[in-house]
Motif scaffolding. Structure first.
Motif, PDB file in Angstrom:
ATOM      1  N   GLU A  81       0.853  -1.188   0.000  1.00  0.00           N
ATOM      2  CA  GLU A  81       0.000   0.000   0.000  1.00  0.00           C
ATOM      3  C   GLU A  81       0.886   1.234   0.000  1.00  0.00           C
ATOM      4  O   GLU A  81       1.731   1.397   0.888  1.00  0.00           O
ATOM      5  N   ASP A  82       0.680   2.099  -0.976  1.00  0.00           N
ATOM      6  CA  ASP A  82       1.487   3.317  -1.129  1.00  0.00           C
ATOM      7  C   ASP A  82       2.979   3.000  -1.164  1.00  0.00           C
ATOM      8  O   ASP A  82       3.807   3.706  -0.573  1.00  0.00           O
ATOM      9  N   VAL A 100     -11.665   0.603  -1.309  1.00  0.00           N
ATOM     10  CA  VAL A 100     -10.958   1.191  -2.446  1.00  0.00           C
ATOM     11  C   VAL A 100     -11.813   1.083  -3.713  1.00  0.00           C
ATOM     12  O   VAL A 100     -11.935   2.041  -4.490  1.00  0.00           O
ATOM     13  N   ALA A 101     -12.434  -0.097  -3.896  1.00  0.00           N
ATOM     14  CA  ALA A 101     -13.286  -0.284  -5.080  1.00  0.00           C
ATOM     15  C   ALA A 101     -14.492   0.645  -5.034  1.00  0.00           C
ATOM     16  O   ALA A 101     -14.906   1.200  -6.069  1.00  0.00           O
ATOM     17  N   MET A 103     -14.681   3.605  -3.570  1.00  0.00           N
ATOM     18  CA  MET A 103     -14.259   4.987  -3.842  1.00  0.00           C
ATOM     19  C   MET A 103     -13.937   5.196  -5.313  1.00  0.00           C
ATOM     20  O   MET A 103     -13.993   6.319  -5.810  1.00  0.00           O
ATOM     21  N   LYS A 104     -13.623   4.088  -6.021  1.00  0.00           N
ATOM     22  CA  LYS A 104     -13.335   4.204  -7.452  1.00  0.00           C
ATOM     23  C   LYS A 104     -14.605   4.140  -8.296  1.00  0.00           C
ATOM     24  O   LYS A 104     -14.529   4.173  -9.526  1.00  0.00           O
ATOM     25  N   GLY A 105     -15.774   4.007  -7.629  1.00  0.00           N
ATOM     26  CA  GLY A 105     -17.041   4.054  -8.357  1.00  0.00           C
ATOM     27  C   GLY A 105     -17.719   2.717  -8.560  1.00  0.00           C
ATOM     28  O   GLY A 105     -18.745   2.647  -9.256  1.00  0.00           O
ATOM     29  N   ASN A 106     -17.203   1.654  -7.986  1.00  0.00           N
ATOM     30  CA  ASN A 106     -17.840   0.346  -8.120  1.00  0.00           C
ATOM     31  C   ASN A 106     -19.146   0.358  -7.325  1.00  0.00           C
ATOM     32  O   ASN A 106     -19.139   0.388  -6.097  1.00  0.00           O
ATOM     33  N   ARG A 107     -20.264   0.320  -8.018  1.00  0.00           N
ATOM     34  CA  ARG A 107     -21.564   0.465  -7.353  1.00  0.00           C
ATOM     35  C   ARG A 107     -21.891  -0.724  -6.454  1.00  0.00           C
ATOM     36  O   ARG A 107     -22.510  -0.578  -5.404  1.00  0.00           O
ATOM     37  N   GLN A 110     -19.993  -0.191  -3.369  1.00  0.00           N
ATOM     38  CA  GLN A 110     -20.593   0.909  -2.609  1.00  0.00           C
ATOM     39  C   GLN A 110     -21.835   0.448  -1.861  1.00  0.00           C
ATOM     40  O   GLN A 110     -22.013   0.738  -0.676  1.00  0.00           O
TER      41      GLN A 110
END
Length: 286
Positions: A81-82, A100-101, A103-107, A110
């Motif tokens: 990580e980082d 992480v998924a 926040m990347k837009g994976n509905r 979410q």
């Protein structure tokens, strides 16, 4: 392959002292292949991680699948990580990947994460509400019982925890218990309180001795004992909940004397030392 009996006869002919020959067979390896005394039979040692294998109880009534799942959920895994390697329990790594998924837009991530968090908060609120209700009922019931016994001059009960030690906050809906909750904790409190009373008696004794002393040497000796017992009193008293605190009589305010409310930090540092080098020892000991 030679016959076993013929082989034994040949061994006997080559053994003029009639010593029984060593027969190679099951459990009797050749001399050159036997373990040598003082030498491990497994020089490479145990395989790495073998001691960390889960010990699952497969006995009657045990749900082994749940135990395996729990072990896998909290098994440490390493991830990057980082640009840095970090180690997390497997279940936390799963939740982190889900976050992480999301926040990347994976509905789907979410929706799943929102449902998990909402359900967690709801269960937490229900548990807090249940605890608050039980604590409030317990506190009221025992308070009324103690008051009834006092009015009738009966021995007051001593429930654990004591109702006066239960602090309920109706605004925040939380509960705190500031006192002993088990017999073992009550015994520890009683022992500490007895040592505190003894310290008060010693403070009174040495304070009086100090005031009456005419010799400067004796005054220094009495003052040192006075300060020692005063510190013991403060260490114990500062660690007590507010309801159990006492005010020290004959408190010394001279240089080197302890101050109420300031002793626990010093005592905590002293407890980090080895037992034989501690300055203050065991504050509930002899």
């Amino acid at each position: 392959m030679s016959h076993p009996e013929r082989k034994n006869e040949e061994d006997a002919e080559q053994n003029p002292n009639n010593v029984v020959p060593y027969r190679v067979g099951y459990g009797k390896p050749p001399v050159e292949h036997r373990f040598q005394k003082g030498q491990s039979g497994n020089p490479r040692g145990r395989k790495k991680g073998s001691s960390n294998k889960p010990k699952i109880d497969m006995g009657h009534g045990m749900r082994a699948a749940e135990e395996y799942l729990r072990h896998e959920a909290f098994r440490p895994v390493t991830l990057r990580e980082d640009g840095q390697l970090i180690e997390l329990p497997a279940i936390q790594a799963v939740f982190r990947a889900m976050g992480v998924a999301a926040m990347k837009g994976n509905r789907f991530a979410q929706k799943t994460m929102a449902e998990l968090v909402t359900g967690l908060e709801q269960r937490d609120a229900e548990a807090r509400f249940e605890l608050f209700g039980s604590a409030l009922e317990y506190k009221q019931r025992w308070t009324e019982e103690i008051e009834r016994c006092e009015k009738q001059n009966l021995p007051a009960p001593e429930p654990l925890p004591h109702p006066d030690d239960i602090i309920v906050n109706p605004h925040a809906g939380d509960v705190r218990i500031l006192g002993p909750q088990t017999k073992e904790q009550k015994a520890h409190y009683d022992k500490a309180a007895a040592r505190r009373f003894a310290a008060q008696d010693e403070v009174n004794y040495f304070a009086e001795k100090y005031r009456r002393a005419r010799s400067e040497k004796r005054r220094e000796m009495y003052l040192e004992e006075w300060h020692w017992e005063q510190r013991m009193f403060d260490i114990i008293n500062d660690a007590m909940p507010e309801r159990y605190k006492m005010k020290l009589e004959n408190r010394s305010y001279r240089a080197g004397a302890s101050r109420a409310g300031d002793t626990m930090k010093e005592f905590a540092e002293d407890r980090k030392r080895a037992p034989e080098s501690r300055r203050w020892g065991d504050y509930v000991g002899e």
